[in-house]
Motif scaffolding. Structure first.
Motif, PDB file in Angstrom:
ATOM      1  N   MET A   1      32.355 -64.607 -37.911  1.00  0.00           N
ATOM      2  CA  MET A   1      32.097 -65.342 -36.653  1.00  0.00           C
ATOM      3  C   MET A   1      31.386 -64.438 -35.652  1.00  0.00           C
ATOM      4  SD  MET A   1      34.860 -67.382 -34.280  1.00  0.00           S
ATOM      5  CE  MET A   1      35.011 -66.043 -33.110  1.00  0.00           C
ATOM      6  N   ASN A   2      30.399 -64.985 -34.991  1.00  0.00           N
ATOM      7  CA  ASN A   2      29.691 -64.217 -33.968  1.00  0.00           C
ATOM      8  C   ASN A   2      30.527 -64.081 -32.705  1.00  0.00           C
ATOM      9  OD1 ASN A   2      27.114 -63.751 -35.185  1.00  0.00           O
ATOM     10  ND2 ASN A   2      26.795 -65.970 -35.061  1.00  0.00           N
ATOM     11  N   TYR A   4      30.019 -63.881 -28.783  1.00  0.00           N
ATOM     12  CA  TYR A   4      28.989 -64.110 -27.765  1.00  0.00           C
ATOM     13  C   TYR A   4      29.415 -63.465 -26.456  1.00  0.00           C
ATOM     14  CZ  TYR A   4      27.247 -67.347 -31.212  1.00  0.00           C
ATOM     15  OH  TYR A   4      26.763 -67.898 -32.373  1.00  0.00           O
ATOM     16  N   ARG A   5      28.458 -62.857 -25.803  1.00  0.00           N
ATOM     17  CA  ARG A   5      28.781 -62.172 -24.550  1.00  0.00           C
ATOM     18  C   ARG A   5      28.660 -63.088 -23.349  1.00  0.00           C
ATOM     19  NH1 ARG A   5      24.625 -57.524 -25.302  1.00  0.00           N
ATOM     20  NH2 ARG A   5      23.659 -59.493 -25.894  1.00  0.00           N
ATOM     21  N   GLU A   6      29.346 -62.690 -22.304  1.00  0.00           N
ATOM     22  CA  GLU A   6      29.272 -63.367 -21.017  1.00  0.00           C
ATOM     23  C   GLU A   6      27.825 -63.338 -20.503  1.00  0.00           C
ATOM     24  OE1 GLU A   6      32.310 -63.014 -17.236  1.00  0.00           O
ATOM     25  OE2 GLU A   6      31.494 -61.208 -18.135  1.00  0.00           O
ATOM     26  N   LEU A   7      27.409 -64.371 -19.818  1.00  0.00           N
ATOM     27  CA  LEU A   7      26.053 -64.385 -19.247  1.00  0.00           C
ATOM     28  C   LEU A   7      25.944 -63.359 -18.128  1.00  0.00           C
ATOM     29  CD1 LEU A   7      25.397 -68.219 -18.950  1.00  0.00           C
ATOM     30  CD2 LEU A   7      24.397 -66.626 -20.607  1.00  0.00           C
ATOM     31  N   PRO A   9      22.566 -62.806 -16.112  1.00  0.00           N
ATOM     32  CA  PRO A   9      21.121 -62.868 -15.855  1.00  0.00           C
ATOM     33  C   PRO A   9      20.670 -61.778 -14.881  1.00  0.00           C
ATOM     34  CG  PRO A   9      22.264 -64.717 -14.807  1.00  0.00           C
ATOM     35  CD  PRO A   9      23.267 -64.021 -15.662  1.00  0.00           C
ATOM     36  N   SER A  10      19.509 -61.195 -15.151  1.00  0.00           N
ATOM     37  CA  SER A  10      18.945 -60.193 -14.243  1.00  0.00           C
ATOM     38  C   SER A  10      18.536 -60.860 -12.940  1.00  0.00           C
ATOM     39  CB  SER A  10      17.719 -59.548 -14.877  1.00  0.00           C
ATOM     40  OG  SER A  10      18.092 -58.871 -16.044  1.00  0.00           O
ATOM     41  N   ARG A  12      16.155 -62.018 -10.164  1.00  0.00           N
ATOM     42  CA  ARG A  12      14.722 -62.322 -10.233  1.00  0.00           C
ATOM     43  C   ARG A  12      14.243 -62.817  -8.883  1.00  0.00           C
ATOM     44  NH1 ARG A  12      13.906 -59.848 -14.919  1.00  0.00           N
ATOM     45  NH2 ARG A  12      14.071 -61.129 -16.786  1.00  0.00           N
ATOM     46  N   LEU A  27      24.690 -72.630  -5.064  1.00  0.00           N
ATOM     47  CA  LEU A  27      25.368 -72.171  -6.287  1.00  0.00           C
ATOM     48  C   LEU A  27      26.886 -72.185  -6.088  1.00  0.00           C
ATOM     49  CD1 LEU A  27      22.997 -69.220  -7.264  1.00  0.00           C
ATOM     50  CD2 LEU A  27      23.109 -71.498  -8.297  1.00  0.00           C
ATOM     51  N   MET A  30      28.212 -75.603  -6.414  1.00  0.00           N
ATOM     52  CA  MET A  30      28.252 -76.053  -7.805  1.00  0.00           C
ATOM     53  C   MET A  30      29.460 -75.514  -8.554  1.00  0.00           C
ATOM     54  SD  MET A  30      24.253 -76.050  -8.868  1.00  0.00           S
ATOM     55  CE  MET A  30      24.602 -76.921 -10.408  1.00  0.00           C
ATOM     56  N   SER A  31      30.091 -74.501  -7.991  1.00  0.00           N
ATOM     57  CA  SER A  31      31.254 -73.935  -8.687  1.00  0.00           C
ATOM     58  C   SER A  31      32.568 -74.511  -8.165  1.00  0.00           C
ATOM     59  CB  SER A  31      31.246 -72.409  -8.565  1.00  0.00           C
ATOM     60  OG  SER A  31      31.561 -72.035  -7.244  1.00  0.00           O
ATOM     61  N   PRO A 203      19.107 -76.264  -8.637  1.00  0.00           N
ATOM     62  CA  PRO A 203      18.705 -76.112 -10.042  1.00  0.00           C
ATOM     63  C   PRO A 203      18.151 -77.408 -10.638  1.00  0.00           C
ATOM     64  CG  PRO A 203      20.836 -75.064  -9.668  1.00  0.00           C
ATOM     65  CD  PRO A 203      20.489 -75.814  -8.403  1.00  0.00           C
ATOM     66  N   SER A 271      28.754 -81.587 -10.886  1.00  0.00           N
ATOM     67  CA  SER A 271      28.379 -80.295 -10.301  1.00  0.00           C
ATOM     68  C   SER A 271      26.934 -80.296  -9.813  1.00  0.00           C
ATOM     69  CB  SER A 271      28.609 -79.182 -11.320  1.00  0.00           C
ATOM     70  OG  SER A 271      29.943 -79.262 -11.798  1.00  0.00           O
TER      71      SER A 271
ATOM     72  N   LEU B  27      32.742 -72.770 -14.312  1.00  0.00           N
ATOM     73  CA  LEU B  27      32.223 -73.002 -12.953  1.00  0.00           C
ATOM     74  C   LEU B  27      31.590 -71.720 -12.414  1.00  0.00           C
ATOM     75  CD1 LEU B  27      35.155 -75.151 -11.522  1.00  0.00           C
ATOM     76  CD2 LEU B  27      32.909 -75.949 -12.286  1.00  0.00           C
ATOM     77  N   SER B  31      27.452 -70.743 -11.286  1.00  0.00           N
ATOM     78  CA  SER B  31      27.029 -70.254  -9.973  1.00  0.00           C
ATOM     79  C   SER B  31      26.199 -68.973 -10.086  1.00  0.00           C
ATOM     80  CB  SER B  31      28.247 -70.039  -9.076  1.00  0.00           C
ATOM     81  OG  SER B  31      28.971 -68.915  -9.507  1.00  0.00           O
ATOM     82  N   LEU B  32      25.844 -68.587 -11.313  1.00  0.00           N
ATOM     83  CA  LEU B  32      24.968 -67.408 -11.471  1.00  0.00           C
ATOM     84  C   LEU B  32      23.554 -67.744 -11.015  1.00  0.00           C
ATOM     85  CD1 LEU B  32      26.213 -66.239 -14.992  1.00  0.00           C
ATOM     86  CD2 LEU B  32      26.482 -64.982 -12.838  1.00  0.00           C
ATOM     87  N   LEU B  35      17.314 -68.389 -13.662  1.00  0.00           N
ATOM     88  CA  LEU B  35      16.173 -67.708 -14.282  1.00  0.00           C
ATOM     89  C   LEU B  35      15.069 -68.741 -14.466  1.00  0.00           C
ATOM     90  CD1 LEU B  35      18.101 -65.804 -17.114  1.00  0.00           C
ATOM     91  CD2 LEU B  35      16.857 -64.694 -15.234  1.00  0.00           C
ATOM     92  N   GLU B  41      14.784 -63.845 -20.960  1.00  0.00           N
ATOM     93  CA  GLU B  41      16.251 -63.848 -20.863  1.00  0.00           C
ATOM     94  C   GLU B  41      16.796 -65.274 -20.960  1.00  0.00           C
ATOM     95  OE1 GLU B  41      18.335 -61.869 -17.722  1.00  0.00           O
ATOM     96  OE2 GLU B  41      17.131 -60.046 -17.901  1.00  0.00           O
ATOM     97  N   GLU B 278      28.767 -71.051 -21.479  1.00  0.00           N
ATOM     98  CA  GLU B 278      30.088 -70.457 -21.225  1.00  0.00           C
ATOM     99  C   GLU B 278      31.194 -71.330 -21.831  1.00  0.00           C
ATOM    100  OE1 GLU B 278      30.696 -67.554 -20.301  1.00  0.00           O
ATOM    101  OE2 GLU B 278      32.780 -67.523 -19.594  1.00  0.00           O
ATOM    102  N   ARG B 281      31.256 -70.699 -25.488  1.00  0.00           N
ATOM    103  CA  ARG B 281      31.754 -69.343 -25.745  1.00  0.00           C
ATOM    104  C   ARG B 281      33.293 -69.334 -25.699  1.00  0.00           C
ATOM    105  NH1 ARG B 281      32.018 -64.133 -23.558  1.00  0.00           N
ATOM    106  NH2 ARG B 281      32.620 -64.926 -21.532  1.00  0.00           N
TER     107      ARG B 281
END
Lengths: 418, 418
Positions: A1-2, A4-7, A9-10, A12, A27, A30-31, A203, A271, B27, B31-32, B35, B41, B278, B281
């Motif tokens: 099983m893979n 997966y990492r937490e997001l 994002p850089s 920008r 944002l 939205m949360s 978004p 959201s 949630l 809110s990140l 991109l 990415e 998420e 994940r």
């Protein structure tokens, strides 16, 4: 099983014609925890969003609500709800998104008549009015601001002519809404579609639409209640006109969901609606006139900087859209390499282009939350650095100075007027 | 000008069949900062989401991605992309959402044949197989879990028969995906549509779909590149088959956007995709078998509590869906008044029902993040209190005890097995 990492994002600086940066307050909204779709607290948020959309669209229309999909879902919702097979639709095209109106109308079974204009320009209103008189369409579908070429089409005379000639006018204002005036009622626009991820700075994910009773009348003639929700006795086809070919994008059914009847259709995107509500709240608190002025000021500074640098702008300046600036890629410079350096070294994104313009221009957006002095100055410094690194012959040091002159001049004027 | 206030939704325990509560980690991901849609990415996040969706759908299909709209947009995307006008589509209906499949197929121009079953039950697989042999449809469209009645339709035998008879099987797994096993490959399902706002516990707004090469083949025959993106020389209709009637929901074009070609279509919903990423994940870290077991355990406790209280459950128990429990409203009790008290005094939402069941049953969901011991015990206590307050004759004090017995018994078994 893979695993997966937490997001993560850089960060920008997004200076494209959308999607653009989002206000952290949006944002944060939205949360917030979700509410059920029929929770009275949630339906109150739906109603308040409709009120705010009316202000945004500068309309007294009753119907102003988001379609739950990205911008083109709103365009398709309007077109598919009003175009009956064989309806004659006139589509004046002056960039990529005019072709999209053609594409969608085609699929709705329209008999499409197009009118094409060289990219980089727009139509003289009279050209379109003449075509309406000759072609006698039922509907005209038109892009207000073409992000592909950075042009804006004046609409007022066309709107008035359509009203006089009893033609429905549908306007794609995805790129302009919230950044450039869109006067739905004053310009006699029958249906207008906006986008969230551009000048509204929410978004991507919703398409606010508004339409008047001329449009509603056309929809009503094709309306039917969904199977499984009909009261017994309701027939399949209470109306004479052909049914709307989409269920998801059927404005007749969406209306019933956005009305006090709250007739079950889709499950509203909680959201995204929170985000739109907060985005509109911020936008109206800034005020439309101040917001349009902010977009004009940052455009002036950006253009002054680019010109001082020695870059040349693409397209007819008399119809330039404030929120998108198209820059000609200098001979011998690899446009994609400059874009990659901007992204990878400076964390700035600008856009490439479509079709015949591919490789010929860059497109820089100054939209919504991304439209700020901080971003414009960051971009000009980075752009100069990247261009010099690519061997472009430009005037070093001139761009930021020219932009600062614009900002300082504007501050002085404001101080005098204050 | 109106002044609009900041959103401040009340905390809710949401025990409906969707939308349900969302994990705070989801949630937070939403809110990140955004991109750009073609930022490497971001496209990496798109690809990773596809990988995770394949695990969720238990499939080796290449295509597994979200359609950008609420659940029914995914259903319509699949149906409108494969149904050509005049195609014979068999739709076995055993609740409200079977009627929706009928509604959508109708609008795609299908020749629909329905098979109806009394609400509260499901089909014997052989009944459907017989109908396939008699009616010879090109496509069968079927609901896996009916939230309207709380039933789940066994699919394996039907899937195998469809494969053998070369019929395409499209399954609406909106209610079950992520909470109840959905074995796309093992059960020979050709296309499966999920929803985000139920057992995946991500806000409404995306519809994950998967489909195999049998479906892709049908789409390929109708595919065309969008106007405005076509290379010169590409004709309007490279393929013989009728075009897909929607642009927004055209899986052929969505595929190109989700492929390395990244052919421009809509602007992907950044924040919704973050949320889905998420949510998946978290779901895969829990593991599908553990997740399904959690849903079964909480259902057992809920049902034990309701029965101890003296409530009777609606529908055939042999095909009860674990994630929705339908409770008969006792004679003389106003169902909507109980629901309102649960919401307003206890902050708990349960659902009413559709059509002929309106006023006859309540529907309680135990889905995703809402499916927990904390919520089940909270609900049972509140439900008892509200029912007593409404004068219902129930066994006071029995419900929570019965549910606790189930949880303690399960903990003991787990300890023995550990």
């Amino acid at each position: 099983m893979n695993i997966y990492r937490e997001l993560a994002p850089s960060p920008r600086t997004i200076m494209t014609p959308g999607p653009v940066e989002v206000d952290p307050r949006v944002l944060r909204a939205m949360s917030l925890p979700v509410l059920g779709q029929f929770d009275p607290e949630f339906t109150a948020i739906m109603n308040e969003t409709m009120e705010m959309l009316r202000e945004l669209f500068q309309t007294k229309n009753h119907w102003a609500y988001p379609v739950d999909g990205t911008s083109r879902s709103g365009i398709e919702a309007v077109l598919t709800s009003i175009i009956e097979p064989g309806d004659r639709v006139l589509i004046p095209i002056y960039g990529r998104f005019g072709h999209l109106l053609h594409e969608i109308s085609d699929r709705c079974g329209a008999e499409v008549v197009t009118l094409e204009k060289e990219w980089g320009t727009v139509f003289e209103p009279q050209e379109i009015i003449d075509a309406i008189q000759n072609e006698k369409p039922a509907i005209v579908a038109l892009v207000h601001g073409e992000t592909s070429t950075g042009r804006v089409q004046p609409l007022e005379a066309i709107g008035k002519a359509c009203r006089e000639l009893d033609v429905l006018l549908v306007v794609d204002a995805v790129a302009t809404i919230g950044g450039v005036p869109v006067k739905t009622d004053a310009w006699c626009l029958d249906a207008v579609i906006g986008g969230t991820q551009k000048c509204i700075s929410v978004p991507a994910g919703m398409a606010p639409v508004t339409y008047n009773d001329r449009i509603e009348h056309k929809i009503a003639a094709r309306k039917r209640v969904e199977r499984g929700l009909r009261a017994s006795g309701e027939t399949d086809f209470p109306n004479a006109r052909p049914q709307i070919q989409s269920n998801y994008l059927d404005l007749g059914q969406l209306q019933d969901y956005w009305s006090p009847a709250r007739l079950n259709h889709h499950t509203e995107m909680t959201s995204m609606l929170y985000g739109l509500h907060e985005g509109l709240r911020i936008l109206l608190a800034e005020g439309l006139p101040a917001r349009f002025e902010r977009h004009r000021l940052n455009e002036r500074a950006l253009v002054a900087g680019l010109e001082a640098m020695g870059m040349s702008l693409y397209g007819d300046p008399s119809c330039k859209m404030t929120v998108v600036t198209c820059v000609t890629i200098p001979d011998g410079i690899d446009g994609e390499s400059v874009r990659a350096m901007l992204l990878n070294s400076f964390g700035i994104e600008i856009a490439s282009s479509f079709g015949a313009l591919k490789g010929r221009i860059w497109r820089i957006g100054t939209m919504g939350y991304s439209c700020s002095m901080k971003n414009v100055l960051h971009l000009l410094g980075a752009f100069e650095g990247a261009l010099l690194r690519h061997g472009a012959k430009i005037n070093a040091g001139a761009a930021i100075a020219a932009a600062l002159d614009v900002y300082e001049g504007s501050a002085k004027t404001a101080a005098i007027n204050a």
